[in-house]
Design a protein around this motif. Structure first.
Motif, PDB file in Angstrom:
ATOM      1  N   ILE A  39      29.883  22.326  80.588  1.00  0.00           N
ATOM      2  CA  ILE A  39      30.956  22.896  79.772  1.00  0.00           C
ATOM      3  C   ILE A  39      30.961  24.409  79.972  1.00  0.00           C
ATOM      4  CG2 ILE A  39      31.835  23.240  77.413  1.00  0.00           C
ATOM      5  CD1 ILE A  39      31.932  20.329  78.188  1.00  0.00           C
ATOM      6  N   ILE A  40      32.153  24.980  80.107  1.00  0.00           N
ATOM      7  CA  ILE A  40      32.303  26.425  80.124  1.00  0.00           C
ATOM      8  C   ILE A  40      33.278  26.799  79.006  1.00  0.00           C
ATOM      9  CG2 ILE A  40      31.770  26.697  82.575  1.00  0.00           C
ATOM     10  CD1 ILE A  40      34.774  26.930  83.106  1.00  0.00           C
ATOM     11  N   ALA A  41      33.229  28.048  78.575  1.00  0.00           N
ATOM     12  CA  ALA A  41      34.109  28.464  77.478  1.00  0.00           C
ATOM     13  C   ALA A  41      34.610  29.877  77.726  1.00  0.00           C
ATOM     14  CB  ALA A  41      33.378  28.395  76.144  1.00  0.00           C
ATOM     15  N   GLY A  42      35.807  30.121  77.240  1.00  0.00           N
ATOM     16  CA  GLY A  42      36.385  31.455  77.270  1.00  0.00           C
ATOM     17  C   GLY A  42      36.671  31.893  75.851  1.00  0.00           C
ATOM     18  N   VAL A  43      36.491  33.181  75.600  1.00  0.00           N
ATOM     19  CA  VAL A  43      36.672  33.735  74.259  1.00  0.00           C
ATOM     20  C   VAL A  43      37.622  34.916  74.340  1.00  0.00           C
ATOM     21  CG1 VAL A  43      35.507  34.813  72.290  1.00  0.00           C
ATOM     22  CG2 VAL A  43      34.311  33.095  73.654  1.00  0.00           C
ATOM     23  N   ASP A  44      38.533  35.018  73.384  1.00  0.00           N
ATOM     24  CA  ASP A  44      39.396  36.188  73.284  1.00  0.00           C
ATOM     25  C   ASP A  44      39.454  36.614  71.826  1.00  0.00           C
ATOM     26  OD1 ASP A  44      41.023  38.248  74.101  1.00  0.00           O
ATOM     27  OD2 ASP A  44      42.845  37.058  74.099  1.00  0.00           O
ATOM     28  N   LEU A  45      39.432  37.908  71.625  1.00  0.00           N
ATOM     29  CA  LEU A  45      39.464  38.478  70.282  1.00  0.00           C
ATOM     30  C   LEU A  45      40.449  39.627  70.277  1.00  0.00           C
ATOM     31  CD1 LEU A  45      38.269  38.923  67.375  1.00  0.00           C
ATOM     32  CD2 LEU A  45      36.617  40.452  68.468  1.00  0.00           C
ATOM     33  N   THR A  46      41.315  39.653  69.293  1.00  0.00           N
ATOM     34  CA  THR A  46      42.254  40.754  69.143  1.00  0.00           C
ATOM     35  C   THR A  46      42.308  41.166  67.681  1.00  0.00           C
ATOM     36  OG1 THR A  46      44.478  41.553  69.698  1.00  0.00           O
ATOM     37  CG2 THR A  46      44.326  39.344  68.752  1.00  0.00           C
ATOM     38  N   TYR A  47      42.728  42.378  67.477  1.00  0.00           N
ATOM     39  CA  TYR A  47      42.916  42.894  66.121  1.00  0.00           C
ATOM     40  C   TYR A  47      44.407  43.120  65.914  1.00  0.00           C
ATOM     41  CZ  TYR A  47      37.927  43.622  66.094  1.00  0.00           C
ATOM     42  OH  TYR A  47      36.574  43.428  66.142  1.00  0.00           O
ATOM     43  N   PHE A  48      44.930  42.654  64.795  1.00  0.00           N
ATOM     44  CA  PHE A  48      46.333  42.840  64.435  1.00  0.00           C
ATOM     45  C   PHE A  48      46.386  43.226  62.975  1.00  0.00           C
ATOM     46  CE2 PHE A  48      50.397  41.150  62.835  1.00  0.00           C
ATOM     47  CZ  PHE A  48      51.261  41.892  63.617  1.00  0.00           C
ATOM     48  N   GLU A  49      46.877  44.428  62.727  1.00  0.00           N
ATOM     49  CA  GLU A  49      46.894  44.981  61.377  1.00  0.00           C
ATOM     50  C   GLU A  49      45.475  44.937  60.816  1.00  0.00           C
ATOM     51  OE1 GLU A  49      50.058  42.887  59.412  1.00  0.00           O
ATOM     52  OE2 GLU A  49      51.590  43.968  60.540  1.00  0.00           O
ATOM     53  N   ASN A  50      45.242  44.224  59.734  1.00  0.00           N
ATOM     54  CA  ASN A  50      43.891  44.179  59.154  1.00  0.00           C
ATOM     55  C   ASN A  50      43.200  42.835  59.411  1.00  0.00           C
ATOM     56  OD1 ASN A  50      45.538  42.669  57.453  1.00  0.00           O
ATOM     57  ND2 ASN A  50      44.353  43.168  55.627  1.00  0.00           N
ATOM     58  N   LYS A  51      43.578  42.180  60.499  1.00  0.00           N
ATOM     59  CA  LYS A  51      43.002  40.876  60.803  1.00  0.00           C
ATOM     60  C   LYS A  51      42.374  40.866  62.200  1.00  0.00           C
ATOM     61  CE  LYS A  51      45.942  38.107  57.821  1.00  0.00           C
ATOM     62  NZ  LYS A  51      45.690  39.001  56.750  1.00  0.00           N
ATOM     63  N   ALA A  52      41.276  40.117  62.314  1.00  0.00           N
ATOM     64  CA  ALA A  52      40.670  39.818  63.607  1.00  0.00           C
ATOM     65  C   ALA A  52      41.027  38.374  63.928  1.00  0.00           C
ATOM     66  CB  ALA A  52      39.161  39.991  63.547  1.00  0.00           C
ATOM     67  N   ILE A  53      41.553  38.151  65.123  1.00  0.00           N
ATOM     68  CA  ILE A  53      41.980  36.816  65.537  1.00  0.00           C
ATOM     69  C   ILE A  53      41.172  36.455  66.779  1.00  0.00           C
ATOM     70  CG2 ILE A  53      43.907  35.373  66.274  1.00  0.00           C
ATOM     71  CD1 ILE A  53      45.705  37.593  64.886  1.00  0.00           C
ATOM     72  N   CYS A  54      40.425  35.359  66.689  1.00  0.00           N
ATOM     73  CA  CYS A  54      39.558  34.938  67.784  1.00  0.00           C
ATOM     74  C   CYS A  54      39.889  33.495  68.177  1.00  0.00           C
ATOM     75  CB  CYS A  54      38.096  35.035  67.344  1.00  0.00           C
ATOM     76  SG  CYS A  54      36.937  34.566  68.643  1.00  0.00           S
ATOM     77  N   VAL A  55      39.918  33.243  69.480  1.00  0.00           N
ATOM     78  CA  VAL A  55      40.143  31.891  69.995  1.00  0.00           C
ATOM     79  C   VAL A  55      39.066  31.596  71.031  1.00  0.00           C
ATOM     80  CG1 VAL A  55      41.715  30.382  71.266  1.00  0.00           C
ATOM     81  CG2 VAL A  55      42.628  32.044  69.646  1.00  0.00           C
ATOM     82  N   ILE A  56      38.510  30.383  70.972  1.00  0.00           N
ATOM     83  CA  ILE A  56      37.537  29.914  71.956  1.00  0.00           C
ATOM     84  C   ILE A  56      38.063  28.609  72.546  1.00  0.00           C
ATOM     85  CG2 ILE A  56      35.157  29.187  72.383  1.00  0.00           C
ATOM     86  CD1 ILE A  56      34.406  30.728  69.798  1.00  0.00           C
ATOM     87  N   VAL A  57      38.102  28.548  73.871  1.00  0.00           N
ATOM     88  CA  VAL A  57      38.537  27.341  74.568  1.00  0.00           C
ATOM     89  C   VAL A  57      37.366  26.844  75.410  1.00  0.00           C
ATOM     90  CG1 VAL A  57      40.171  26.327  76.205  1.00  0.00           C
ATOM     91  CG2 VAL A  57      40.919  28.154  74.658  1.00  0.00           C
ATOM     92  N   SER A  58      36.950  25.591  75.188  1.00  0.00           N
ATOM     93  CA  SER A  58      35.869  24.973  75.955  1.00  0.00           C
ATOM     94  C   SER A  58      36.480  23.997  76.954  1.00  0.00           C
ATOM     95  CB  SER A  58      34.917  24.222  75.030  1.00  0.00           C
ATOM     96  OG  SER A  58      34.365  25.109  74.076  1.00  0.00           O
ATOM     97  N   ILE A  59      35.964  24.030  78.184  1.00  0.00           N
ATOM     98  CA  ILE A  59      36.532  23.233  79.278  1.00  0.00           C
ATOM     99  C   ILE A  59      35.411  22.482  79.993  1.00  0.00           C
ATOM    100  CG2 ILE A  59      37.770  23.392  81.495  1.00  0.00           C
ATOM    101  CD1 ILE A  59      39.080  25.949  80.409  1.00  0.00           C
ATOM    102  N   ASP A  60      35.680  21.229  80.330  1.00  0.00           N
ATOM    103  CA  ASP A  60      34.760  20.458  81.158  1.00  0.00           C
ATOM    104  C   ASP A  60      34.768  21.081  82.551  1.00  0.00           C
ATOM    105  OD1 ASP A  60      34.374  18.209  83.292  1.00  0.00           O
ATOM    106  OD2 ASP A  60      33.423  17.451  81.468  1.00  0.00           O
ATOM    107  N   PHE A  61      33.607  21.493  83.041  1.00  0.00           N
ATOM    108  CA  PHE A  61      33.517  22.236  84.296  1.00  0.00           C
ATOM    109  C   PHE A  61      34.002  21.424  85.492  1.00  0.00           C
ATOM    110  CE2 PHE A  61      31.052  23.950  87.943  1.00  0.00           C
ATOM    111  CZ  PHE A  61      31.573  25.231  87.946  1.00  0.00           C
ATOM    112  N   LYS A  62      33.684  20.147  85.517  1.00  0.00           N
ATOM    113  CA  LYS A  62      34.052  19.323  86.686  1.00  0.00           C
ATOM    114  C   LYS A  62      35.520  18.909  86.667  1.00  0.00           C
ATOM    115  CE  LYS A  62      29.515  17.659  87.933  1.00  0.00           C
ATOM    116  NZ  LYS A  62      28.498  17.896  86.959  1.00  0.00           N
ATOM    117  N   SER A  63      35.999  18.399  85.528  1.00  0.00           N
ATOM    118  CA  SER A  63      37.372  17.883  85.470  1.00  0.00           C
ATOM    119  C   SER A  63      38.399  18.959  85.144  1.00  0.00           C
ATOM    120  CB  SER A  63      37.471  16.773  84.418  1.00  0.00           C
ATOM    121  OG  SER A  63      37.366  17.316  83.108  1.00  0.00           O
TER     122      SER A  63
END
Length: 79
Positions: A39-63
């Motif tokens: 499994i591999i994962a990518g993370v992104d974090l951004t700030y908008f006004e007074n909020k932190a927004i984070c998303v993590i996507v996990s992907i099967d490495f082979k498929s």
């Protein structure tokens, strides 16, 4: 989840830069055996006004199929 504070957050810009350098020095690179990666994962974090927004996507490495998507939206304060 237990969060362990490794530095204070009320810092000047110079102190923040010193913390960034200290944390960067702790990063270790080593060879990996890609045949053992599942499994591999990518993370992104951004700030908008007074909020932190984070998303993590996990992907099967082979498929390359998406295994999981999770997100968090939190209010942040910059004192």
């Amino acid at each position: 989840m237990e969060i362990r504070a490794i530095h204070p957050f009320a810092l000047s810009i110079e102190e923040m830069m010193n913390v960034q350098q200290m944390l960067g020095s702790k990063v270790k690179f080593s060879e990996i055996n890609l045949s053992k990666v599942e499994i591999i994962a990518g993370v992104d974090l951004t700030y908008f006004e007074n909020k932190a927004i984070c998303v993590i996507v996990s992907i099967d490495f082979k498929s390359k199929e998406v295994v999981d998507i999770t997100h968090s939206i939190s209010e942040v304060r910059f004192d």
